[in-house]
Design a protein around this motif. Structure first.
Motif, short mmCIF file in Angstrom:
data_model
loop_
_atom_site.label_atom_id
_atom_site.label_comp_id
_atom_site.label_asym_id
_atom_site.label_seq_id
_atom_site.Cartn_x
_atom_site.Cartn_y
_atom_site.Cartn_z
N CYS A 1 -4.95 12.95 10.52
CA CYS A 1 -4.61 14.28 9.99
C CYS A 1 -3.26 14.26 9.29
CB CYS A 1 -4.59 15.31 11.12
SG CYS A 1 -6.20 15.71 11.81
N PHE A 2 -2.30 13.58 9.91
CA PHE A 2 -0.97 13.51 9.33
C PHE A 2 -0.99 12.71 8.03
CE2 PHE A 2 3.37 11.99 8.83
CZ PHE A 2 4.10 13.14 9.03
N GLY B 1 0.11 7.69 11.22
CA GLY B 1 -0.30 8.43 10.03
C GLY B 1 0.39 7.94 8.77
N THR B 2 1.69 7.70 8.85
CA THR B 2 2.40 7.20 7.67
C THR B 2 1.92 5.80 7.30
OG1 THR B 2 4.24 6.34 9.03
CG2 THR B 2 4.47 8.58 8.15
N LEU B 3 1.55 5.00 8.31
CA LEU B 3 1.02 3.66 8.03
C LEU B 3 -0.34 3.74 7.34
CD1 LEU B 3 1.27 0.60 8.31
CD2 LEU B 3 0.24 0.80 10.58
N ILE B 4 -1.19 4.64 7.83
CA ILE B 4 -2.50 4.83 7.20
C ILE B 4 -2.33 5.28 5.75
CG2 ILE B 4 -4.61 6.23 7.22
CD1 ILE B 4 -4.37 6.33 10.28
N ALA B 5 -1.44 6.25 5.53
CA ALA B 5 -1.21 6.74 4.18
C ALA B 5 -0.67 5.64 3.28
CB ALA B 5 -0.22 7.92 4.22
N CYS B 6 0.20 4.80 3.83
CA CYS B 6 0.78 3.70 3.07
C CYS B 6 -0.30 2.71 2.62
CB CYS B 6 1.84 2.99 3.92
SG CYS B 6 2.71 1.66 3.09
N VAL B 7 -1.16 2.34 3.55
CA VAL B 7 -2.22 1.37 3.24
C VAL B 7 -3.20 1.95 2.23
CG1 VAL B 7 -4.18 0.10 4.19
CG2 VAL B 7 -2.02 0.18 5.45
N PHE B 8 -3.60 3.21 2.42
CA PHE B 8 -4.56 3.82 1.49
C PHE B 8 -3.94 3.97 0.10
CE2 PHE B 8 -6.73 7.43 -0.53
CZ PHE B 8 -8.04 6.98 -0.46
#
Length: 316
Positions: free
Chosen positions: A93-94, A200-207
């Motif tokens: 979500c984040f 969440g920031t890691l997921i956003a970074c990878v995507f």
């Protein structure tokens, strides 16, 4: 202080001095988060996914360093391990919300995005009623209705071509993502804010890495991207996670409204971005509803509360 701000009831006994420190830290978190829109307007990189990548990268580095310093290597690993599936859901979500914020402000005003997020606690209350049949007081129903009206006023500009429907749609998605995270943290009180948002920031970074056409940015932009990620997002969260556990949740929510108030002001003062009349009217309706909701929380503070949290903030 090794606990995150995840419980509004049953918080440890704190001294008057610690409580005052908590008030200061939560206020500072709202202050740092309020600079998000103004910082974003300084970044010249046209690829918004590159902005998402670098902001998320610096935020991840900062948050991992913060947890290592606060909890040590073993404590940090334990925090990630113990958050479980609910923590992963909050992280997703984040990731959605923080990514959409960067893209949304490229299509609409900062005020439109920030003011719409003010309704998150009330949207969360509506979602909790729909999915878990949690009781909602009549006064809160009125406040929820006001939020819906306020949002309708703000997004009406998308229908007549005044603003891009993309910006308003993403602003709504941000509000629903944070509301979902709020409901999850209410249902699963063990979910820790810092590791979940770090994920969440890691997921956003990878995507974002898979979506960006190029990651190279100028030195000027990199300096602002560092501030956007490490200071605006990461440091703001560190302040909140440390301070909110020392004060009642209703006070934390009240102090959090400074982000909503100050965010559009900084963009107006620094960049001359003036919100539209409909944004101001709709935002005022949403903000008034939020204050009513917080006022109800203060009235209930004297009554015994069930375990849970009022939800995570909506840092931009």
């Amino acid at each position: 202080m090794t606990d995150d701000a995840t419980q509004s009831s049953g918080r440890p006994h704190v001294s008057r001095r610690e409580e005052q420190l908590g008030f200061l830290l939560v206020f500072l978190s709202a202050l740092f988060w309020s600079f998000g829109g103004a910082i974003a307007r300084f970044i010249e990189t046209p690829d918004t996914w590159a902005v998402v990548f670098w902001r998320s990268f610096w935020a991840t580095i900062f948050l991992v360093g913060f947890m290592l310093m606060r909890d040590g290597a073993r404590g940090t690993l334990r925090l990630f391990r113990d958050m479980g599936v609910p923590g992963i859901a909050v992280g997703v979500c984040f990731a959605i919300a923080s990514s959409c914020f960067v893209i949304a402000i490229a299509h609409t005003t900062v005020a439109n995005v920030v003011l719409m997020q003010a309704g998150v606690p009330l949207i969360a209350a509506l979602m909790a009623f729909i999915f878990f049949r949690e009781r909602v007081s009549p006064a809160t129903w009125v406040a929820i209705g006001a939020v819906i009206c306020g949002v309708a006023i703000m997004v009406s500009e998308s229908f007549d071509g005044t603003v891009s429907p993309v910006g308003d749609s993403l602003a709504l998605l941000i509000a629903f993502a944070f509301s979902t995270a709020t409901v999850i943290t209410r249902r699963y009180s063990h979910v820790r804010m810092t590791p979940a948002t770090c994920l969440g920031t890691l997921i956003a970074c990878v995507f974002a890495f898979t979506q960006a056409s190029a990651l190279a940015v100028s030195g000027h932009d990199m300096a602002w991207l560092f501030a956007f990620g490490a200071l605006n997002l990461g440091l703001g969260l560190a302040f909140f996670a440390t301070g909110a556990r020392l004060i009642p949740a209703a006070f934390a929510a009240l102090l959090g409204t400074f982000e909503t108030l100050l965010g559009p002001v900084w963009v107006w003062l620094v960049h001359g971005e003036v919100p539209s009349a409909r944004t101001l009217i709709g935002g005022a309706v949403i903000f008034a509803a939020l204050l009513v909701h917080i006022g109800l929380q203060f009235r209930r503070m004297a009554a015994p509360a069930r375990p849970g949290v009022t939800g995570i903030p909506a840092p931009n």
